[in-house]
Scaffold this motif. Structure first.
Motif, PDB file in Angstrom:
ATOM      1  N   GLY A 108       0.801  -1.205   0.000  1.00 61.35           N
ATOM      2  CA  GLY A 108       0.000   0.000   0.000  1.00 61.35           C
ATOM      3  C   GLY A 108       0.840   1.265   0.000  1.00 61.35           C
ATOM      4  O   GLY A 108       2.037   1.258   0.311  1.00 61.35           O
ATOM      5  N   LYS A 109       0.188   2.374  -0.350  1.00 68.89           N
ATOM      6  CA  LYS A 109       0.882   3.646  -0.513  1.00 68.89           C
ATOM      7  C   LYS A 109       1.575   4.143   0.749  1.00 68.89           C
ATOM      8  O   LYS A 109       2.719   4.615   0.678  1.00 68.89           O
ATOM      9  CB  LYS A 109      -0.097   4.693  -1.031  1.00 68.89           C
ATOM     10  N   PRO A 110       0.943   4.089   1.950  1.00 74.62           N
ATOM     11  CA  PRO A 110       1.638   4.607   3.140  1.00 74.62           C
ATOM     12  C   PRO A 110       2.977   3.933   3.403  1.00 74.62           C
ATOM     13  O   PRO A 110       3.970   4.603   3.717  1.00 74.62           O
ATOM     14  CB  PRO A 110       0.633   4.336   4.272  1.00 74.62           C
ATOM     15  N   THR A 111       3.031   2.617   3.266  1.00 72.05           N
ATOM     16  CA  THR A 111       4.285   1.896   3.485  1.00 72.05           C
ATOM     17  C   THR A 111       5.319   2.284   2.441  1.00 72.05           C
ATOM     18  O   THR A 111       6.506   2.452   2.752  1.00 72.05           O
ATOM     19  CB  THR A 111       4.035   0.378   3.453  1.00 72.05           C
ATOM     20  N   ALA A 112       4.874   2.449   1.201  1.00 71.13           N
ATOM     21  CA  ALA A 112       5.794   2.872   0.142  1.00 71.13           C
ATOM     22  C   ALA A 112       6.334   4.268   0.412  1.00 71.13           C
ATOM     23  O   ALA A 112       7.538   4.529   0.237  1.00 71.13           O
ATOM     24  CB  ALA A 112       5.084   2.824  -1.211  1.00 71.13           C
ATOM     25  N   LEU A 113       5.485   5.182   0.849  1.00 69.68           N
ATOM     26  CA  LEU A 113       5.948   6.536   1.173  1.00 69.68           C
ATOM     27  C   LEU A 113       6.939   6.520   2.329  1.00 69.68           C
ATOM     28  O   LEU A 113       7.942   7.251   2.315  1.00 69.68           O
ATOM     29  CB  LEU A 113       4.756   7.429   1.510  1.00 69.68           C
ATOM     30  N   ASN A 114       6.674   5.693   3.336  1.00 67.90           N
ATOM     31  CA  ASN A 114       7.606   5.581   4.455  1.00 67.90           C
ATOM     32  C   ASN A 114       8.985   5.124   3.982  1.00 67.90           C
ATOM     33  O   ASN A 114      10.017   5.624   4.441  1.00 67.90           O
ATOM     34  CB  ASN A 114       7.073   4.601   5.499  1.00 67.90           C
ATOM     35  N   ALA A 115       8.997   4.173   3.046  1.00 70.02           N
ATOM     36  CA  ALA A 115      10.270   3.686   2.514  1.00 70.02           C
ATOM     37  C   ALA A 115      10.995   4.783   1.748  1.00 70.02           C
ATOM     38  O   ALA A 115      12.225   4.909   1.819  1.00 70.02           O
ATOM     39  CB  ALA A 115      10.031   2.477   1.609  1.00 70.02           C
ATOM     40  N   GLY A 116      10.250   5.589   1.007  1.00 66.87           N
ATOM     41  CA  GLY A 116      10.863   6.683   0.268  1.00 66.87           C
ATOM     42  C   GLY A 116      11.426   7.748   1.176  1.00 66.87           C
ATOM     43  O   GLY A 116      12.531   8.253   0.956  1.00 66.87           O
ATOM     44  N   VAL A 117      10.685   8.112   2.223  1.00 68.39           N
ATOM     45  CA  VAL A 117      11.158   9.127   3.170  1.00 68.39           C
ATOM     46  C   VAL A 117      12.415   8.641   3.890  1.00 68.39           C
ATOM     47  O   VAL A 117      13.338   9.420   4.142  1.00 68.39           O
ATOM     48  CB  VAL A 117      10.040   9.477   4.179  1.00 68.39           C
ATOM     49  N   ALA A 118      12.466   7.345   4.195  1.00 63.62           N
ATOM     50  CA  ALA A 118      13.651   6.799   4.866  1.00 63.62           C
ATOM     51  C   ALA A 118      14.899   6.942   3.996  1.00 63.62           C
ATOM     52  O   ALA A 118      16.015   7.078   4.517  1.00 63.62           O
ATOM     53  CB  ALA A 118      13.417   5.327   5.204  1.00 63.62           C
ATOM     54  N   ARG A 119      14.740   6.938   2.683  1.00 65.20           N
ATOM     55  CA  ARG A 119      15.866   7.088   1.760  1.00 65.20           C
ATOM     56  C   ARG A 119      16.165   8.560   1.456  1.00 65.20           C
ATOM     57  O   ARG A 119      17.261   8.887   0.973  1.00 65.20           O
ATOM     58  CB  ARG A 119      15.542   6.357   0.457  1.00 65.20           C
ATOM     59  N   ALA A 120      15.240   9.450   1.746  1.00 69.40           N
ATOM     60  CA  ALA A 120      15.388  10.861   1.370  1.00 69.40           C
ATOM     61  C   ALA A 120      16.492  11.551   2.159  1.00 69.40           C
ATOM     62  O   ALA A 120      16.617  11.370   3.366  1.00 69.40           O
ATOM     63  CB  ALA A 120      14.065  11.590   1.582  1.00 69.40           C
ATOM     64  N   SER A 121      17.261  12.373   1.459  1.00 67.27           N
ATOM     65  CA  SER A 121      18.353  13.118   2.092  1.00 67.27           C
ATOM     66  C   SER A 121      18.134  14.625   2.048  1.00 67.27           C
ATOM     67  O   SER A 121      18.935  15.384   2.582  1.00 67.27           O
ATOM     68  CB  SER A 121      19.677  12.784   1.396  1.00 67.27           C
ATOM     69  N   GLY A 122      17.054  15.069   1.426  1.00 66.94           N
ATOM     70  CA  GLY A 122      16.812  16.496   1.275  1.00 66.94           C
ATOM     71  C   GLY A 122      16.221  17.149   2.508  1.00 66.94           C
ATOM     72  O   GLY A 122      15.573  16.491   3.324  1.00 66.94           O
ATOM     73  N   GLU A 123      16.435  18.450   2.637  1.00 63.38           N
ATOM     74  CA  GLU A 123      15.804  19.224   3.700  1.00 63.38           C
ATOM     75  C   GLU A 123      14.298  19.297   3.487  1.00 63.38           C
ATOM     76  O   GLU A 123      13.522  19.351   4.439  1.00 63.38           O
ATOM     77  CB  GLU A 123      16.364  20.644   3.736  1.00 63.38           C
ATOM     78  N   ILE A 124      13.895  19.325   2.226  1.00 63.27           N
ATOM     79  CA  ILE A 124      12.487  19.361   1.848  1.00 63.27           C
ATOM     80  C   ILE A 124      12.161  18.058   1.121  1.00 63.27           C
ATOM     81  O   ILE A 124      12.875  17.660   0.196  1.00 63.27           O
ATOM     82  CB  ILE A 124      12.161  20.559   0.926  1.00 63.27           C
ATOM     83  N   VAL A 125      11.093  17.396   1.561  1.00 61.92           N
ATOM     84  CA  VAL A 125      10.620  16.190   0.892  1.00 61.92           C
ATOM     85  C   VAL A 125       9.340  16.540   0.146  1.00 61.92           C
ATOM     86  O   VAL A 125       8.394  17.072   0.737  1.00 61.92           O
ATOM     87  CB  VAL A 125      10.358  15.047   1.886  1.00 61.92           C
ATOM     88  N   VAL A 126       9.311  16.265  -1.147  1.00 62.47           N
ATOM     89  CA  VAL A 126       8.167  16.578  -1.997  1.00 62.47           C
ATOM     90  C   VAL A 126       7.495  15.278  -2.422  1.00 62.47           C
ATOM     91  O   VAL A 126       8.151  14.368  -2.931  1.00 62.47           O
ATOM     92  CB  VAL A 126       8.593  17.380  -3.239  1.00 62.47           C
ATOM     93  N   PHE A 127       6.191  15.200  -2.203  1.00 61.71           N
ATOM     94  CA  PHE A 127       5.412  14.039  -2.605  1.00 61.71           C
ATOM     95  C   PHE A 127       4.599  14.378  -3.851  1.00 61.71           C
ATOM     96  O   PHE A 127       4.045  15.482  -3.964  1.00 61.71           O
ATOM     97  CB  PHE A 127       4.464  13.614  -1.485  1.00 61.71           C
ATOM     98  N   CYS A 128       4.524  13.445  -4.772  1.00 60.31           N
ATOM     99  CA  CYS A 128       3.706  13.644  -5.967  1.00 60.31           C
ATOM    100  C   CYS A 128       3.240  12.290  -6.475  1.00 60.31           C
ATOM    101  O   CYS A 128       3.697  11.245  -6.011  1.00 60.31           O
ATOM    102  CB  CYS A 128       4.492  14.393  -7.052  1.00 60.31           C
TER     103      CYS A 128
END
Length: 385
Positions: A108-128
């Motif tokens: 599902g989408k929430p788990t996928a978003l969590n995985a993406g945020v865990a990999r993110a290195s930016g000060e700002i995280v943009v979802f689309c």
């Protein structure tokens, strides 16, 4: 008592769909909250959750790589949520150094978003999302608002190519959201485009249907603002009414569910935008039942006769005419005319609120992925709520 019920129910409907929008728009003009803005170029991580998006993902990557922002400061993370089509292959063959593919099992989408945020290195995280087209200057416009240290998130302005039926509803809705952001904060976000300060993010519950409400309200409760800005543009198509019903039913079920995760939304001592939340979200859930009650009470008042009978006949005639137009919109489609299509959309969206409550009470809280039709699977809409 019957006449009192009539006026109470009529007041709820009129305030929800006309009074509150007029009031928040007026407040946005006479008492807007100050806002700082300056050119910025922080490191930005774009997180896109994708499940079987081979029809859209190639164009979306081209869109993201073409944004007016320094390539070395832009990280693009595509989280493939158990895709079984060519989504992974298309992303892997992209060739851009700043594009990363993260594969996770389909949960599902929430788990996928969590995985993406865990990999993110930016000060700002943009979802689309994969489908919508982001304006070339949107990202640069978005990050400029983070010069204000009280801004925790910025929601992009989704523009639809048509404004009849669901498109008309969205044009009405975006006026409210822009005004809310000027007064303080918008109530809810959008999967189409939303940027958030990385340090304000916390993991989403795996079962969450409405990350677009849970995450922005968590940010508001931390003392930050969530803006909806018309210069941060993203483009989409108008939904079909049937697709909008399915999406709205999921959205409104998610509104009920969100109270499990963020119960402070109902506490005016902790939620500084409680008035906006009550007016924009809670009363929208009440209105379908108020409309049914209003029709029933109006019929009773006409049948009883007595004082005010002429007025009650007029209001009943207006309701019957409105529902008649909605029926015409359902039967004739685009041939019915704009007013009939708008009436049809209004009835369908209120019916979706009833369906949303049924799903919540029966525990049938599953993702609805069709918005435009069976041949065009998507994950979210321009905006929730």
């Amino acid at each position: 008592m019957t006449s009192l019920a009539f006026w109470v129910l009529l007041g709820i409907v009129v305030y929800t769909y006309a009074g509150y929008p007029a009031l928040i728009y007026l407040l946005s003009r006479v008492r807007p909250r100050g806002l700082q803005r300056a050119p910025l170029e922080p490191r930005v991580s774009i997180v896109l959750a994708a499940h079987n998006e081979e029809a859209h993902i190639g164009r979306k990557l081209e869109n993201l790589l073409g944004l007016d922002y320094p390539r070395e400061k832009l990280q693009i993370i595509v989280v493939s949520d158990g895709s079984t089509d060519r989504t992974d292959e298309i992303v892997a063959r992209c060739g851009a150094e700043n594009v990363e593919l993260v594969r996770v099992p389909h949960q599902g989408k929430p788990t996928a978003l969590n995985a993406g945020v865990a990999r993110a290195s930016g000060e700002i995280v943009v979802f689309c999302d994969a489908r919508q087209h982001i304006a070339q200057d949107a990202l640069r416009a978005m990050v400029s608002y983070f010069a204000d240290l009280k801004v925790g998130a910025v929601v992009g302005d989704t523009l639809l190519e048509a404004k009849a039926g669901p498109g008309f509803y969205w044009a009405y809705e975006r006026i409210i959201r822009i005004a809310e952001g000027k007064v303080d904060s918008v109530v809810g976000g959008s999967g189409s485009l939303m940027g958030i300060r990385r340090h304000l993010l916390s993991p989403l519950p795996a079962e969450a249907l409405l990350d677009d409400l849970v995450t922005p309200m968590r940010i508001v409760l931390q003392g930050y603002r969530v803006l909806y800005r018309p210069d941060v543009r993203v483009y989409d198509r108008e939904a079909s009414v049937s697709g909008e019903f399915a999406r709205k039913a999921r959205t409104l079920a998610g509104n009920y569910q969100a109270l499990r995760y963020v119960p402070q939304m109902l506490n005016p001592m902790k939620n500084r935008i409680f008035f906006q939340y009550l007016s924009h979200k809670v009363l929208r859930l009440v209105c379908p039942f108020a409309l049914l009650g209003l029709l029933a009470v109006n019929i009773a008042l006409v049948a009883r006769g007595g004082a005010g009978w002429t007025w009650y006949v007029a209001t009943l005639a207006a309701q019957v005419a409105a529902y008649g137009l909605a029926l015409r919109g359902a039967l004739a489609g685009e041939r019915a005319g704009r007013l009939a299509r708008v009436s049809h959309t209004f009835v369908v969206l209120n019916a979706a609120a009833v369906e949303g409550l049924r799903r919540f009470l029966t525990g049938k809280l599953t993702w609805t992925t069709v918005r435009h039709g069976a041949s065009d699977p998507v994950s979210t809409s321009p905006g929730e709520g």
